[in-house]
Design a protein around this motif. Structure first.
Motif, PDB file in Angstrom:
ATOM      1  N   PRO A  63       0.746  -1.162   0.020  1.00  0.00           N
ATOM      2  CA  PRO A  63       0.067   0.036  -0.238  1.00  0.00           C
ATOM      3  C   PRO A  63       0.795   1.214  -0.241  1.00  0.00           C
ATOM      4  O   PRO A  63       1.906   1.277   0.516  1.00  0.00           O
ATOM      5  N   GLU A  64       0.510   2.296  -0.708  1.00  0.00           N
ATOM      6  CA  GLU A  64       1.223   3.564  -0.785  1.00  0.00           C
ATOM      7  C   GLU A  64       1.708   4.059   0.712  1.00  0.00           C
ATOM      8  O   GLU A  64       2.765   4.494   0.762  1.00  0.00           O
ATOM      9  N   ALA A  65       0.688   3.979   1.629  1.00  0.00           N
ATOM     10  CA  ALA A  65       1.016   4.473   2.988  1.00  0.00           C
ATOM     11  C   ALA A  65       2.190   3.647   3.699  1.00  0.00           C
ATOM     12  O   ALA A  65       3.157   4.357   3.982  1.00  0.00           O
ATOM     13  N   ASP A  66       2.417   2.477   3.126  1.00  0.00           N
ATOM     14  CA  ASP A  66       3.510   1.611   3.812  1.00  0.00           C
ATOM     15  C   ASP A  66       4.938   2.198   3.117  1.00  0.00           C
ATOM     16  O   ASP A  66       5.951   2.212   3.566  1.00  0.00           O
ATOM     17  N   LYS A  67       5.006   2.673   1.976  1.00  0.00           N
ATOM     18  CA  LYS A  67       5.917   2.847   1.192  1.00  0.00           C
ATOM     19  C   LYS A  67       6.470   4.310   1.337  1.00  0.00           C
ATOM     20  O   LYS A  67       7.426   4.813   1.611  1.00  0.00           O
ATOM     21  N   LEU A  68       5.177   5.273   1.795  1.00  0.00           N
ATOM     22  CA  LEU A  68       5.599   6.472   2.044  1.00  0.00           C
ATOM     23  C   LEU A  68       6.107   6.775   3.406  1.00  0.00           C
ATOM     24  O   LEU A  68       6.861   7.754   3.878  1.00  0.00           O
ATOM     25  N   ALA A  69       5.900   5.820   4.215  1.00  0.00           N
ATOM     26  CA  ALA A  69       6.385   5.644   5.659  1.00  0.00           C
ATOM     27  C   ALA A  69       7.850   5.820   5.723  1.00  0.00           C
ATOM     28  O   ALA A  69       8.547   6.132   6.522  1.00  0.00           O
ATOM     29  N   ILE A  70       8.449   5.382   4.750  1.00  0.00           N
ATOM     30  CA  ILE A  70       9.950   5.435   4.584  1.00  0.00           C
ATOM     31  C   ILE A  70      10.433   6.205   3.275  1.00  0.00           C
ATOM     32  O   ILE A  70      11.434   5.947   2.573  1.00  0.00           O
ATOM     33  N   GLU A  71       9.784   7.264   3.091  1.00  0.00           N
ATOM     34  CA  GLU A  71       9.857   8.230   2.212  1.00  0.00           C
ATOM     35  C   GLU A  71      11.641   8.973   2.234  1.00  0.00           C
ATOM     36  O   GLU A  71      12.108   9.074   3.572  1.00  0.00           O
ATOM     37  N   MET A  72      12.133   8.884   1.303  1.00  0.00           N
ATOM     38  CA  MET A  72      13.400   9.437   1.116  1.00  0.00           C
ATOM     39  C   MET A  72      13.678  10.630   1.876  1.00  0.00           C
ATOM     40  O   MET A  72      14.721  10.926   2.646  1.00  0.00           O
ATOM     41  N   VAL A  73      12.825  11.683   1.687  1.00  0.00           N
ATOM     42  CA  VAL A  73      13.012  12.949   2.345  1.00  0.00           C
ATOM     43  C   VAL A  73      13.072  13.033   3.900  1.00  0.00           C
ATOM     44  O   VAL A  73      13.409  13.796   4.372  1.00  0.00           O
ATOM     45  N   ASN A  74      12.977  11.552   4.553  1.00  0.00           N
ATOM     46  CA  ASN A  74      12.983  11.443   6.098  1.00  0.00           C
ATOM     47  C   ASN A  74      14.308  11.422   6.299  1.00  0.00           C
ATOM     48  O   ASN A  74      14.816  11.336   7.565  1.00  0.00           O
ATOM     49  N   SER A  75      15.196  11.019   5.251  1.00  0.00           N
ATOM     50  CA  SER A  75      16.543  10.435   5.565  1.00  0.00           C
ATOM     51  C   SER A  75      17.271  11.457   4.971  1.00  0.00           C
ATOM     52  O   SER A  75      17.489  11.913   3.929  1.00  0.00           O
ATOM     53  N   SER A  76      18.537  11.836   6.079  1.00  0.00           N
ATOM     54  CA  SER A  76      19.741  12.999   5.733  1.00  0.00           C
ATOM     55  C   SER A  76      20.624  12.044   4.853  1.00  0.00           C
ATOM     56  O   SER A  76      21.703  12.804   4.258  1.00  0.00           O
ATOM     57  N   HIS A  77      20.489  10.850   4.767  1.00  0.00           N
ATOM     58  CA  HIS A  77      21.413  10.152   4.085  1.00  0.00           C
ATOM     59  C   HIS A  77      21.110   9.453   2.824  1.00  0.00           C
ATOM     60  O   HIS A  77      21.602   8.776   2.050  1.00  0.00           O
TER      61      HIS A  77
END
Length: 339
Positions: A63-77
């Motif tokens: 589901p899209e929500a599961d993928k967006l939970a680890i969206e790259m914008v949350n990671s400075s790496h």
């Protein structure tokens, strides 16, 4: 019809001195003349290939929500999920969704005086609802790393260097990155940029494709299809080998064309590079090779640096402006290469 992108068998390295020399000559020719080749005989089994492609499809089916939970914008790496259209190539949106992972390491505690690229090191993001994804992708990284190291040593020999010529700049802490990528089909009226024309920045890229075509390489002013061949990896050299060889080897421009409506394409690119703290040396080539060196390509809008960490950070900031804005706003108003 002559195949422009050749097929090379890596296991020829182990078939006696004469066959080894012939393979190295073919490797040098393929890398210099085309910049791309198919790699067979790499030792990765068909079942292992099928497993990583299956893992990728399972992730994109979440589901899209599961993928967006680890969206790259949350990671400075620069690790995590990017939705379709979220990455840019030369300022234009690429029509693909993807998950980026890198070497699984602890983040470096930041303090004054550290190079800014140290902010790139850190952990990956993994979907909580698909725990089997992590071992599948880490396992693929390990297999691809082993192949990449064998190839890099072969490239050193092909350039008439010691086999370990590149070891000091990747040993112990190589910097590699990979993606699982889904290219959804779309109508021709919406454009065909799956990934815009670009070069890769590391040493070598090893690409696993599913059965659908889309990859193209620029050759003598034309776009040439690099259609899938089952069981092979597609290999291209990156800008670090171009720098090290003073342009004898040249990173080649390539792109991906979006599949037609109703078709999706899955690929798994693996980018093998040097340590982030490394400086790329200029190899002393034998005269017969040195006279054919053209110098590294120069693009005023995308300069190459011999400092690996600076090159990687430059690429990431340009490709993911949302991550840059959230985590690197202090660099966007100055020359980060001098920071």
């Amino acid at each position: 019809m002559t195949r422009i992108v050749p097929v090379l068998e890596l296991n020829r390295l182990n078939q006696g001195l004469s066959e080894r020399r012939a393979f190295l000559a073919d490797l040098r020719s393929a890398a210099r003349d085309v910049g791309f080749f198919y790699l067979a005989g790499h030792g990765i089994g068909r079942s292992e290939i099928d497993d990583v492609l299956s893992a990728a499809r399972s992730f994109f089916a979440l589901p899209e929500a599961d993928k967006l939970a680890i969206e790259m914008v949350n990671s400075s790496h620069f690790r995590g999920y990017t939705r379709t259209g979220g990455e840019l190539t030369k300022g234009k949106a690429d029509w693909r969704e993807q998950l980026d992972i890198g070497v699984e390491r602890e983040a470096i505690a930041q303090k004054p005086g550290l190079p800014v690229w140290t902010r790139l090191q850190g952990p990956n993001q993994w979907p909580a609802s698909l725990p089997q994804l992590r071992p599948a992708l880490i396992g693929w990284q390990e297999k691809a790393t082993a192949v990449a190291i064998r190839l890099l040593k072969a490239f050193a020999l092909a350039l008439e260097q010691r086999a370990d010529a590149f070891d000091p700049i990747y040993a112990d802490q190589p910097n590699h990155r990979m993606k699982i990528v889904r290219y959804p089909g779309r109508d021709a009226a919406e454009g065909d940029q799956g990934v815009g024309a670009h070069k890769d920045g590391g040493f070598l890229t090893l690409l696993l494709q599913d059965e659908h075509k889309g990859l193209q390489v620029e050759y003598e002013g034309h776009w040439v299809d690099v259609d899938p061949i089952p069981g092979t990896l597609v290999v291209n050299i990156g800008e670090l080998l171009e720098l090290a060889s003073n342009g004898y080897l040249r990173a080649t421009v390539h792109r991906v064309v979006t599949p037609p409506a109703g078709v999706e394409r899955i690929s798994v690119p693996f980018f093998f590079s040097a340590r982030l703290d490394a400086t790329i040396p200029l190899l002393t080539l034998p005269e017969e090779l040195a006279v054919q060196s053209r110098g590294p390509a120069s693009d005023p809008d995308n300069p190459l640096f011999r400092d690996v960490g600076t090159n990687v950070l430059k690429s990431r900031l340009r490709s993911h402006p949302d991550v840059a804005s959230r985590h690197y706003s202090d660099l966007l108003t100055k020359d980060f290469a001098a920071a």
